[in-house]
Design an enzyme around this catalytic site. Sequence first.
Site, PDB file in Angstrom:
ATOM      1  N   ASP A  88       0.819  -1.219   0.000  1.00 43.96           N
ATOM      2  CA  ASP A  88       0.000   0.000   0.000  1.00 43.96           C
ATOM      3  C   ASP A  88       0.851   1.266   0.000  1.00 43.96           C
ATOM      4  OD1 ASP A  88      -2.216  -1.570   0.137  1.00 43.96           O
ATOM      5  OD2 ASP A  88      -2.511  -1.357   2.300  1.00 43.96           O
ATOM      6  N   ASP A  93      -4.472  17.640  -5.767  1.00 46.84           N
ATOM      7  CA  ASP A  93      -4.545  18.043  -7.175  1.00 46.84           C
ATOM      8  C   ASP A  93      -5.939  17.779  -7.731  1.00 46.84           C
ATOM      9  OD1 ASP A  93      -1.833  18.595  -7.026  1.00 46.84           O
ATOM     10  OD2 ASP A  93      -1.210  16.739  -8.007  1.00 46.84           O
TER      11      ASP A  93
END
Length: 358
Positions: free
Chosen positions: A143, A313
Site C-alpha cells: 500500500d 490536485d
Amino acid sequence: MSDEEPPNMSTGRKRALSENTLFGMGNPLLDISAVVDKDFLDKFGLKPNDQILAEDKHKALFEEIVKRNKVEYHAGGSTQNSVKIAQWMIQKPHKVATFFGCIGNDHFGEILKKKAEEAHVDAHYYEQNEEPTGTCAACITGDNRSLVANLAAANCYKKEKHLDLDSNWELVKKAKVYYIAGFFLTVSPESILKVAKHASDNNKIFCMNLSAPFISQFFKEPLMKVMPYVDILFGNETEAATFAKELGFETDDIAEIAKKTQNLPKDNTKRQRVVVFTQGKDDTVATVGERVTMFPVVDIDQNAIVDTNGAGDAFVGGFLSALVQEHKLEECIRAGHYAANVIIKRVGCTFPEKPDYQ
C-alpha cells in the site's frame, strides 16, 4: 446573488464552454509507477512511504525501474494533474484546459505529449535540449509508494522563450480562469506574475496553491509578490499552518488563518479573495463572503483508499471544472470533493473513462 456569495461566482447554471477557457502553467513530470521489492528500495536508500527530490545517487533508479518492472506512465506534475482532472470532469468540449510547462526533446517528452493529448488537454510545451524531461518515480510496495521527483527540464521554463511569444500569449488571453501551483514559484516567478497581472487587470480569476510547506518557508518573497493578484487560494491544513507561521498570524485556528489570508492586500478589489483549505478526511474550510464555512467531505470506507497522493490536485481539478462553468462556490467545492474521492481509490492521479458526477 446573496450578500454572502463571493463576487467571482455567479448563478448555478451550466454555461457552454469554449476551448482554452482554463489556463494552467507548471512543472510537467512524467509519473513512472511500478511495483518494486524491498531490495529495490534499499538499493537506492528509499523509505517505503516518502516524497523526495532526486539526488545524484538516484540517477540510475529511473533507468532501472523502466527495465525491470511492468511500468505505467502517466502525465503528472501538480498543475498538469489538476487541469487534466478539470478537463475529465468537463468531458466536452475537448481542450477547455490549456497547459504550459517545459520538457526535454526526448522519448519521455514524447510520452508526455501523447498523454496530454489522450487527456484532451491543449498542452503547449517549451521544448529544450539541455535537460531531459522531468520525471517522478513512484516505487510501489504493497500500500506504500515512495516518490522520487527529478525536475530536470521542468526547471528550465523561460518566460521570454515561451510565454512571451505572441502565439502563446494569445492562448493566455483567451482564458477566463488561471491556475498555477506554488511549486512553479521555484522555477519562473516572473512568468507567474505576468499571468497574474493580466488576470487582475482584466477582472479574470487567478488561482494559486500553497502546494507544500517549503514554498511558504523558502519561497515566501516570490509567493507574497503574487499574493495581491490571487483571487482563489488553495492549500491543505499543514500548508496553511506553515503559511500562518511565516506571516506571523499568531493563530493555529484554520478558520482564522483562512480569514486573515482572505484579508491580505489585494490588487483587484472587484473580487473578494476566496480561501479554500482542505483537511484530508476532515471538513474543507472556505471563506464565503464575510464568513468562514465548513464543508464536509464525501464519506469513504478507509479500506477503499488506495493512494491519497493525488487528492489535493484532484480537489483543485474538480473545483476548477465547476468554476469555469460559473457555478457557485458551494458547487465548486462539491465537485472538488467528488474528484478527490474518485482519485484516492486508484493508484496515481488516474481516473475512469467518465465521471458519474451529478
